[in-house]
Design a protein around this motif. Structure first.
Motif, PDB file in Angstrom:
ATOM      1  N   CYS A 127       1.231  -1.502   1.278  1.00 17.26           N
ATOM      2  CA  CYS A 127       0.131  -2.368   1.720  1.00 17.26           C
ATOM      3  C   CYS A 127       0.482  -3.848   1.577  1.00 17.26           C
ATOM      4  O   CYS A 127       0.791  -4.309   0.474  1.00 17.26           O
ATOM      5  CB  CYS A 127      -1.133  -2.060   0.915  1.00 17.26           C
ATOM      6  SG  CYS A 127      -2.494  -3.172   1.331  1.00 17.26           S
ATOM      7  N   PRO A 128       0.410  -4.623   2.659  1.00 21.65           N
ATOM      8  CA  PRO A 128       0.735  -6.056   2.540  1.00 21.65           C
ATOM      9  C   PRO A 128      -0.344  -6.872   1.833  1.00 21.65           C
ATOM     10  O   PRO A 128      -0.122  -8.042   1.534  1.00 21.65           O
ATOM     11  CB  PRO A 128       0.899  -6.494   4.000  1.00 21.65           C
ATOM     12  CG  PRO A 128       0.121  -5.519   4.793  1.00 21.65           C
ATOM     13  CD  PRO A 128       0.117  -4.236   4.041  1.00 21.65           C
ATOM     14  N   PHE A 129      -1.496  -6.265   1.590  1.00 21.47           N
ATOM     15  CA  PHE A 129      -2.596  -6.994   0.941  1.00 21.47           C
ATOM     16  C   PHE A 129      -2.799  -6.569  -0.513  1.00 21.47           C
ATOM     17  O   PHE A 129      -3.698  -7.073  -1.184  1.00 21.47           O
ATOM     18  CB  PHE A 129      -3.893  -6.790   1.733  1.00 21.47           C
ATOM     19  CG  PHE A 129      -3.763  -7.172   3.172  1.00 21.47           C
ATOM     20  CD1 PHE A 129      -3.731  -8.508   3.554  1.00 21.47           C
ATOM     21  CD2 PHE A 129      -3.618  -6.201   4.156  1.00 21.47           C
ATOM     22  CE1 PHE A 129      -3.567  -8.862   4.886  1.00 21.47           C
ATOM     23  CE2 PHE A 129      -3.458  -6.545   5.484  1.00 21.47           C
ATOM     24  CZ  PHE A 129      -3.426  -7.877   5.847  1.00 21.47           C
ATOM     25  N   GLY A 130      -2.019  -5.627  -0.965  1.00 23.83           N
ATOM     26  CA  GLY A 130      -2.153  -5.160  -2.350  1.00 23.83           C
ATOM     27  C   GLY A 130      -3.499  -4.513  -2.612  1.00 23.83           C
ATOM     28  O   GLY A 130      -4.030  -4.599  -3.726  1.00 23.83           O
TER      29      GLY A 130
ATOM     30  N   GLY B 200       6.788  -3.657   2.925  1.00 17.39           N
ATOM     31  CA  GLY B 200       5.986  -4.049   1.765  1.00 17.39           C
ATOM     32  C   GLY B 200       6.804  -4.457   0.557  1.00 17.39           C
ATOM     33  O   GLY B 200       6.272  -5.015  -0.398  1.00 17.39           O
TER      34      GLY B 200
ATOM     35  N   LEU C  68       4.936  -7.247  -1.276  1.00 21.91           N
ATOM     36  CA  LEU C  68       4.290  -8.169  -0.347  1.00 21.91           C
ATOM     37  C   LEU C  68       2.810  -8.357  -0.692  1.00 21.91           C
ATOM     38  O   LEU C  68       2.260  -9.445  -0.549  1.00 21.91           O
ATOM     39  CB  LEU C  68       4.425  -7.602   1.072  1.00 21.91           C
ATOM     40  CG  LEU C  68       4.333  -8.562   2.243  1.00 21.91           C
ATOM     41  CD1 LEU C  68       5.318  -9.692   2.129  1.00 21.91           C
ATOM     42  CD2 LEU C  68       4.568  -7.806   3.543  1.00 21.91           C
ATOM     43  N   GLY C  69       2.190  -7.295  -1.193  1.00 23.30           N
ATOM     44  CA  GLY C  69       0.770  -7.343  -1.546  1.00 23.30           C
ATOM     45  C   GLY C  69       0.453  -8.352  -2.627  1.00 23.30           C
ATOM     46  O   GLY C  69      -0.688  -8.788  -2.757  1.00 23.30           O
ATOM     47  N   GLU C  70       1.479  -8.733  -3.405  1.00 24.69           N
ATOM     48  CA  GLU C  70       1.239  -9.695  -4.476  1.00 24.69           C
ATOM     49  C   GLU C  70       1.355 -11.129  -3.998  1.00 24.69           C
ATOM     50  O   GLU C  70       0.840 -12.044  -4.642  1.00 24.69           O
ATOM     51  CB  GLU C  70       2.237  -9.467  -5.624  1.00 24.69           C
ATOM     52  CG  GLU C  70       1.844  -8.295  -6.490  1.00 24.69           C
ATOM     53  CD  GLU C  70       2.782  -8.101  -7.666  1.00 24.69           C
ATOM     54  OE1 GLU C  70       3.388  -9.079  -8.121  1.00 24.69           O
ATOM     55  OE2 GLU C  70       2.894  -6.947  -8.111  1.00 24.69           O
TER      56      GLU C  70
ATOM     57  N   ALA D  48       1.164 -12.024  -0.406  1.00 24.43           N
ATOM     58  CA  ALA D  48       0.523 -12.257   0.892  1.00 24.43           C
ATOM     59  C   ALA D  48      -0.711 -13.150   0.795  1.00 24.43           C
ATOM     60  O   ALA D  48      -0.885 -14.050   1.622  1.00 24.43           O
ATOM     61  CB  ALA D  48       0.176 -10.941   1.564  1.00 24.43           C
ATOM     62  N   PRO D  49      -1.582 -12.964  -0.199  1.00 24.29           N
ATOM     63  CA  PRO D  49      -2.758 -13.825  -0.266  1.00 24.29           C
ATOM     64  C   PRO D  49      -2.421 -15.316  -0.351  1.00 24.29           C
ATOM     65  O   PRO D  49      -3.102 -16.154   0.229  1.00 24.29           O
ATOM     66  CB  PRO D  49      -3.451 -13.361  -1.558  1.00 24.29           C
ATOM     67  CG  PRO D  49      -3.028 -11.958  -1.717  1.00 24.29           C
ATOM     68  CD  PRO D  49      -1.619 -11.925  -1.225  1.00 24.29           C
TER      69      PRO D  49
END
Lengths: 184, 328
Positions: A97-100, B155, B315-317, B319-320
């Motif tokens: 997931c690219p948004f974690g 990811g 990436l989830g860490e 991306a924001p």
């Protein structure tokens, strides 16, 4: 066909934490994890912004493709869900997931012990943390009315039919553009 | 240390593949039943380390039993399913090869080789042992990149690099091949038999290790350079930059340098000394060096894998934070 999506109007978010609290309360999300988080961008600097991040219910969800046990699926309305009975808690969707968005609770109350380490994420408020199934083994889904959207004090959090929310957001942006041009 | 199961799983399963290759080489090098009896102990390495890796991985799952029975369900799109599926194939072939060794009535494992019926079957199937071993090694060499593919998803930009499968192959051929040589070296030091066969095997093991150490020396800076290079997206570039920071000036820096010392420099010294012992026919000394080499390589590869996997920022860490680049 209605397709559900979230949209974040970062100009409006004030980081009040209402979305976070409403989500946890309505979905019974235990302490230690959350389905939504507010990220600060450029903290303490001019132009500071707040962005609420959770599952974006992607059109082509990487988590769904990555899941080795096919526990993650997408409804006809575009809501990405996880069947916790099938989930093995491998954590691979969290990497994909690219948004974690996927979270894995390790400290859960005794009554939720079966969900320890099992992935939980935003379900558009259709499935609470403790999921229930009908006699046929299908997930019992509530109406897709996300509490983060309805409780957002500044209406920064938009969620629902993608056509409708896009119209709202486009109108807001157009209004802002006009205000900027006339110097208001 | 949440990455420890992934580290142990990848390292030990790769050692299993390398050990099967090493055992197969030994199988081809052996000339008579006495030599076959000597190398039979090496057949245990591959299944034992595969079992350790498998247990390490399953222990990390929230539902280990469900994982064991359902992890291959999403074969077409999930790299994790593909990895588990290919590993199962490799495991089956390796198990057949292993059973044909230990059940052989003439040179199988004492106690096990006396099981009536099975030992006769193993002897009858002996001509198939080497072909099964070869197919098993091929399956293992397909498994290694399949395992790397798990970490090469968008990811995980920090490991989505060509150096990841290279590192995995290095573990396979470096620690895996040396593992069997080390076990047989220990057996030689105890029993003092099959000196000629062990010498040949140690030369082969030395050659493979030398090549792999050179590959490793090239791959480590290549990995660092790849992390510095811009990625396809801003988010991926940021994730790689944070990964690099974790390696060279972060939580994993000490382990990174320790790995270079234990897993590269000290093994090079062992590899430099080993040919002298082998040429002088000082096999006990050569055996001792090989055991030391394996221990160093094992520690080095586990440390290196920990640095590789634990430093990788998903990436989830990041991306924001990339949202700050986007126009509002």
């Amino acid at each position: 066909m209605v397709i559900y999506k979230f949209l974040q109007d970062v100009e409006r978010c004030i980081d009040c934490g209402g979305c976070f609290a409403a989500c946890k309360d309505y979905n019974g999300v235990p302490e230690g994890i959350s389905r939504i988080r507010v990220v600060k961008v450029g903290e303490g600097k001019p132009g500071e912004r707040f962005v609420a991040i959770g599952c974006m219910h992607c059109t082509n969800p990487p988590c769904l493709r990555a899941c080795p046990v096919k526990a993650i699926f997408k409804t006809a309305e575009g809501i990405v869900l996880n069947d916790k009975d099938k989930c093995i808690g491998c954590g691979y969707c969290g990497w994909a997931c690219p948004f974690g968005a996927p979270k894995y609770p390790h400290e859960v109350p005794e009554e939720l012990r079966e969900y320890r380490g099992i992935m939980d994420k935003c379900t558009f408020c259709t499935v609470p943390f403790k999921q229930e199934k009908d006699a046929a083994g299908n997930l019992i889904l509530r109406e897709p009315k996300p509490r983060c959207v309805s409780f957002c004090a500044t209406k920064a959090r938009l969620g629902g039919d993608v056509t409708e929310i896009t119209k709202i957001y486009t109108a807001r942006r157009a209004g802002r553009l006009v205000r900027t041009q006339v110097g208001v | 240390m949440s990455h420890l199961p992934h580290v142990l799983f990848t390292v030990f399963t790769q050692i299993s593949v390398g050990a099967l290759l090493s055992m197969l080489i030994a199988d081809f090098l052996a000339k008579d039943d006495k030599e076959l009896n000597f190398i039979e102990t090496g057949a245990w390495v591959s299944p034992v380390v595969l079992a350790i890796g498998g247990i390490a991985m399953l222990s990390h799952e929230a539902r280990p039993m469900l994982a064991a029975t359902s992890i291959t369900k999403n074969f077409p799109t999930s790299p994790l399913s593909l990895e588990a599926g290919i590993m199962t194939g490799f495991g089956i072939l390796m198990a057949v090869y292993f059973l044909l060794w230990i059940l052989h009535p003439d040179y199988g494992t004492p106690g096990i080789r006396r099981i009536p019926g099975l030992n006769a079957l193993a002897k009858w199937l002996t001509p198939l042992r080497k072909p099964v071993g070869i197919i098993g090694v091929v399956a293992g060499f397909i498994f290694v990149p399949a395992s790397a593919a798990v970490y090469m998803i968008p990811g995980l930009p920090g490991t989505s690099l060509i150096t990841t499968p290279i590192f995995f192959y290095v573990t396979t051929l470096l620690a895996g091949v040396t593992a069997v040589a080390a076990v047989l070296s220990v057996k030689y030091m105890i029993k003092k038999e099959s000196e000629e066969l062990l010498t040949r095997l140690l030369w082969v093991s030395w050659g493979i290790s030398l090549i792999m150490i050179i590959v490793l020396i090239l791959a480590i800076p290549a990995n660092i350079s790849s992390l510095k290079a811009p990625a396809e997206t801003v988010a991926a570039s940021m994730a790689r930059a944070k990964t690099l920071e974790e390696i060279i000036a972060g939580e994993w820096t000490s382990l990174f340098w320790a790995r270079l010392m234990v897993g590269v420099i000290l093994p090079i010294i062992c590899l430099a000394v080993l040919p002298f012992a082998l040429r002088k026919k000082e096999i006990t000394k050569a055996s001792g060096i090989t055991v030391l080499l394996f221990v160093l390589l094992l520690i080095g590869e586990i440390s290196g894998r920990m640095v590789l996997l634990a430093s990788s920022v998903p990436l989830g860490e990041v991306a924001p934070y990339v949202l700050s680049y986007m126009p509002v």
